[in-house]
Every structure is written in structure tokens, then in C-alpha cells.
Scaffold this motif. Structure first.
Motif, PDB file in Angstrom:
ATOM      1  N   HIS A 111       0.915  -1.212   0.061  1.00  0.00           N
ATOM      2  CA  HIS A 111      -0.006   0.100  -0.210  1.00  0.00           C
ATOM      3  C   HIS A 111       0.963   1.146  -0.190  1.00  0.00           C
ATOM      4  N   ASP A 112       0.170   2.315  -0.443  1.00  0.00           N
ATOM      5  CA  ASP A 112       0.912   3.603  -0.789  1.00  0.00           C
ATOM      6  C   ASP A 112       0.909   4.538   0.524  1.00  0.00           C
ATOM      7  N   ASP A 113       0.309   4.229   1.511  1.00  0.00           N
ATOM      8  CA  ASP A 113       0.008   4.981   2.695  1.00  0.00           C
ATOM      9  C   ASP A 113      -0.040   4.194   3.904  1.00  0.00           C
ATOM     10  N   GLY A 114       0.832   4.933   4.828  1.00  0.00           N
ATOM     11  CA  GLY A 114       1.058   4.046   6.152  1.00  0.00           C
ATOM     12  C   GLY A 114       2.018   4.897   7.119  1.00  0.00           C
ATOM     13  N   ALA A 126       8.359   7.247   9.993  1.00  0.00           N
ATOM     14  CA  ALA A 126       8.167   7.955   8.814  1.00  0.00           C
ATOM     15  C   ALA A 126       6.416   7.784   8.709  1.00  0.00           C
ATOM     16  N   ARG A 127       5.918   8.902   8.064  1.00  0.00           N
ATOM     17  CA  ARG A 127       4.642   8.722   7.579  1.00  0.00           C
ATOM     18  C   ARG A 127       4.716   8.707   6.205  1.00  0.00           C
ATOM     19  N   VAL A 128       4.236   7.824   5.378  1.00  0.00           N
ATOM     20  CA  VAL A 128       4.047   7.593   4.027  1.00  0.00           C
ATOM     21  C   VAL A 128       2.769   7.895   3.531  1.00  0.00           C
ATOM     22  N   GLU A 129       2.715   8.729   2.455  1.00  0.00           N
ATOM     23  CA  GLU A 129       1.719   9.277   1.715  1.00  0.00           C
ATOM     24  C   GLU A 129       1.967   9.199   0.110  1.00  0.00           C
ATOM     25  N   LEU A 253      -3.363   6.198  13.383  1.00  0.00           N
ATOM     26  CA  LEU A 253      -2.542   5.440  12.582  1.00  0.00           C
ATOM     27  C   LEU A 253      -3.523   4.673  11.586  1.00  0.00           C
ATOM     28  N   ASP A 254      -3.774   5.339  10.483  1.00  0.00           N
ATOM     29  CA  ASP A 254      -4.281   4.744   9.309  1.00  0.00           C
ATOM     30  C   ASP A 254      -3.431   4.000   8.421  1.00  0.00           C
ATOM     31  N   GLY A 255      -3.854   2.713   7.938  1.00  0.00           N
ATOM     32  CA  GLY A 255      -3.047   2.163   7.099  1.00  0.00           C
ATOM     33  C   GLY A 255      -2.197   1.373   7.777  1.00  0.00           C
ATOM     34  N   PRO A 256      -0.953   0.422   7.108  1.00  0.00           N
ATOM     35  CA  PRO A 256      -0.419  -0.532   7.747  1.00  0.00           C
ATOM     36  C   PRO A 256       0.630   0.189   8.512  1.00  0.00           C
ATOM     37  N   LEU A 257       1.287  -0.424   9.527  1.00  0.00           N
ATOM     38  CA  LEU A 257       2.276  -0.077  10.177  1.00  0.00           C
ATOM     39  C   LEU A 257       3.350  -1.084  10.306  1.00  0.00           C
ATOM     40  N   PRO A 285      -7.608   3.243  17.488  1.00  0.00           N
ATOM     41  CA  PRO A 285      -7.329   1.822  17.089  1.00  0.00           C
ATOM     42  C   PRO A 285      -6.023   2.132  16.409  1.00  0.00           C
ATOM     43  N   CYS A 286      -5.053   0.909  16.898  1.00  0.00           N
ATOM     44  CA  CYS A 286      -3.951   0.815  16.010  1.00  0.00           C
ATOM     45  C   CYS A 286      -3.484  -0.234  15.679  1.00  0.00           C
ATOM     46  N   PRO A 287      -3.305  -0.339  14.147  1.00  0.00           N
ATOM     47  CA  PRO A 287      -3.024  -1.983  13.617  1.00  0.00           C
ATOM     48  C   PRO A 287      -2.010  -2.581  14.240  1.00  0.00           C
ATOM     49  N   ALA A 288      -1.926  -3.862  14.222  1.00  0.00           N
ATOM     50  CA  ALA A 288      -0.567  -4.718  14.943  1.00  0.00           C
ATOM     51  C   ALA A 288       0.514  -4.299  13.763  1.00  0.00           C
ATOM     52  N   PRO A 289       1.628  -4.110  14.314  1.00  0.00           N
ATOM     53  CA  PRO A 289       2.853  -4.003  13.339  1.00  0.00           C
ATOM     54  C   PRO A 289       3.125  -5.209  12.592  1.00  0.00           C
ATOM     55  N   VAL A 290       3.634  -4.901  11.421  1.00  0.00           N
ATOM     56  CA  VAL A 290       4.351  -5.928  10.620  1.00  0.00           C
ATOM     57  C   VAL A 290       5.668  -5.645  10.929  1.00  0.00           C
ATOM     58  N   LEU A 291       6.378  -6.822  11.139  1.00  0.00           N
ATOM     59  CA  LEU A 291       7.842  -6.732  11.439  1.00  0.00           C
ATOM     60  C   LEU A 291       8.562  -7.448  10.080  1.00  0.00           C
ATOM     61  N   VAL A 292       9.533  -6.664   9.719  1.00  0.00           N
ATOM     62  CA  VAL A 292      10.134  -6.994   8.541  1.00  0.00           C
ATOM     63  C   VAL A 292      11.908  -7.099   8.900  1.00  0.00           C
TER      64      VAL A 292
END
Length: 328
Positions: A111-114, A126-129, A253-257, A285-292
Motif C-alpha cells: 500500500h502507498d500510505d501508512g 516516517a509517515r508515507v503518503e 494510525l491509518d493504514g499499515p504500520l 485503534p492501532c494496527p498490529a505492526p508488521v515486522l520486517v
């Protein structure tokens, strides 16, 4: 159908992958540190060339372009000198330089925002938009910031040990571990001017290190169990990282984290504490973070996106699965 080269050039290691327009990863390579700021241009270029040549292997054919994910100040580097050094790779459409922060984000989402938070040796959020960095906090280096990251943790560890040795701070299990790493005996005789001998050696050996090398002591925080001093350091690190992430939030916290860096991906207690504090202070509400693991998959996503290739869920899954298979 084109093949693209994607490179994640970190301070300690460089990773490269050859990826097709379909998202299938065809080859993988690695080399030493590729950050021009810490390694110098020639050292960086050698690492990029070595990792890329390994990724290309014997595939043959034309490579469309190289997308290189670099940190911070390295983003100001013009691409032309790098293109000249990578000329042996046969790139038909040049070099694109991208932020390693953006590459880390795209390693966890197409996704392009998060939002993204990285805490390795340094720390940055960072905030990505719209596929671009809209807001960035910290990432200012060991002298000005990087609060809560590896250097910060390591510095707090040696400070706590110094305080424990001369009675300014409480006893901690970190003392034995730090002294062992530095080959200092806890039984070193007291020096003639009243300072404990072990502390004098700690001072001498700590200041002999480059400041950033203090990050070597960060893992001790995670291995000290229920030691109160270690837990306090971890708690303060989480609070600093939460503050950094909160600085780039705009409307929640909209979009993926996405979380990257060993402090968050290997120090599970810190990642959990960051999220607990962010949930409390974000007020929603906050999305669960994706660990990379790193930014290589994201560099591959960027290589496709920046050249007009649509990256949907299927293409993203193909990138991450085929890259994981190549890495073994």
C-alpha cells in the motif's frame, strides 16, 4: 518483461535481488556495508557491485535499472558516479536512489500510505503518503538523536555499569556481562587514587571505541532477564521510540504500520511496549505492526513501482515468497 535490480545498502551489510516484472525474484547476493557516509564512496560502490554481481549470477540478458535504497545523508548523492561504477552490470536505464526508510515500509506492505518505525543501530519513523515520505522524525545520528535504538541502549548499559561499579547506581546483572565482553576482571585491584580498577578499565576501553560501537552492548538488555536496571533501560527505550512514532502521526494510525530493525524485531518486549504507549497516547485503534527483516523486499517493490509496474497483493506475495526462498 523486464528484470530489475534492487539493492538495500546498509551500514553493515548490502543485499541485492534481481526481480522480474511479475514479482518473481531470480537471484540474490550480499556483501559488506554499502552506506557511502560510513564506508566512503569507493567502499560503498564495491559492496553494491559485489552484491549485485552475485544476484545476477549467470542469468545473462539486459537489466533494466538498479534501485538503490540508502540512508539519510546518502540520499543527496547524485546517481551519476554510482551509475559509472555499476556500468559492468549492463544497466539499460540507469540508477534510481530511494530512501531505506521507504524500502523498509514497502517490505511490509504494498500500500502507498501508512507508517514505519525502524530501530536498529539508529532510530527513525516516517509517515508515507502517496508512495512518498511525507514526514520523518529522528534518524539524526548518535550525537543528535537515534533515541531508543542500538547506540542509545548500549550507551545506557555502560553508563549503568559505571554507576554500579562506583556506587552511584544499583547493582545490575549487566555489570558481569559488560566486563566479560571487554575482557575486564571484576577483581582488578583498586587503583591508588580510590577508583575501582574495573571501572578504570571500563572507562579506558569504552572511550577507545567509536561512539557508534557502543551498540554492541544493546543485546545485553534483552538477555538480562528480570534485572531491574535492564528492564528500566528497555522501558525508557520503548518510551523514546513511541515518542518518535507519535511525532509523525497525523490523524491517527491509518493504514499499515511496519517495524524494522533488530531492537524492534528481536526485542519483542520493546516492540510491545512501544505499541502499548502509542495506543494510549494516539487515542484510537492501532494496527498490529508488521515486522520486517530489512528493506530488500521493499527495494524490489520500489523498483517495480517507480517504473510503472503495478504491485498488488499477488505481486507483493510473489516478491516476499520468492525472496525468502532464495535466502534459504
Amino acid at each position: 518483461m523486464h528484470n530489475y535490480l534492487a539493492i538495500d545498502a546498509g551500514g553493515t551489510s548490502t543485499r541485492a535481488v534481481l526481480v522480474a516484472s511479475s514479482g518473481q525474484c531470480l537471484g540474490y547476493g550480499s556483501a559488506g556495508g554499502g552506506n557511502p557516509v560510513s564506508r566512503g564512496f569507493e567502499g560503498s560502490a564495491d559492496a553494491l557491485l559485489g552484491a549485485s554481481a552475485e544476484a545476477l549470477g549467470g542469468t545473462g540478458g539486459t537489466v533494466h535499472s538498479a534501485t538503490v535504497a540508502l540512508a539519510g545523508a546518502s540520499l543527496e548523492m547524485p546517481p551519476e558516479p554510482l551509475l559509472r561504477r555499476l556500468e559492468p552490470l549492463g544497466l539499460s536505464h540507469g540508477v534510481v536512489i530511494e530512501s531505506d526508510l521507504l524500502a523498509t515500509f514497502y517490505s511490509g506492505s504494498y500500500h502507498d500510505d501508512g507508517h514505519a518505525l525502524i530501530a536498529g543501530t539508529g532510530a527513525v519513523a516516517a509517515r508515507v503518503e502517496g508512495s512518498r515520505l511525507a514526514d520523518v522524525a529522528d534518524g539524526t545520528g548518535w550525537l543528535l538523536g537515534d533515541s531508543g535504538a542500538g547506540f542509545w541502549l548500549g550507551r545506557e548499559v555502560v553508563r549503568a555499569v559505571a554507576a554500579a561499579l562506583d556506587g552511584r547506581g544499583p547493582h545490575t546483572a549487566l555489570t558481569e556481562r559488560v566486563l566479560a565482553q571487554l575482557d575486564i576482571s571484576a577483581d582488578t585491584p583498586r587503583r591508588r587514587f580510590g577508583r575501582p580498577g574495573a571501572l578504570q578499565q571500563l572507562i579506558t576501553k569504552s572511550y577507545a571505541l567509536a561512539p557508534i560501537e557502543l551498540s554492541r552492548f544493546a543485546p545485553l538488555v534483552f538477555g538480562a532477564g528480570a534485572d531491574p536496571v535492564a528492564r528500566d533501560i528497555a522501558g525508557r527505550a520503548a518510551a523514546e521510540l513511541a515518542r518518535t512514532l507519535l511525532a509523525v502521526l497525523e490523524g491517527g494510525l491509518d493504514g499499515p504500520l511496519v517495524f524494522g530493525g533488530s531492537v524492534l524485531t528481536k526485542g519483542g518486549s520493546i516492540a510491545a511496549a512501544v505499541m502499548e504507549e502509542v495506543r494510549e497516547r494516539a487515542g484510537g485503534p492501532c494496527p498490529a505492526p508488521v515486522l520486517v527483516r530489512d528493506g530488500l523486499a521493499g527495494a524490489a517493490v520500489l523498483a517495480l513501482k517507480r517504473h510503472g509496474v503495478a504491485v498488488d497483493a499477488a505481486v507483493f506475495d510473489r516478491i516476499t515468497a520468492s525472496l525468502a526462498a532464495l535466502r534459504g
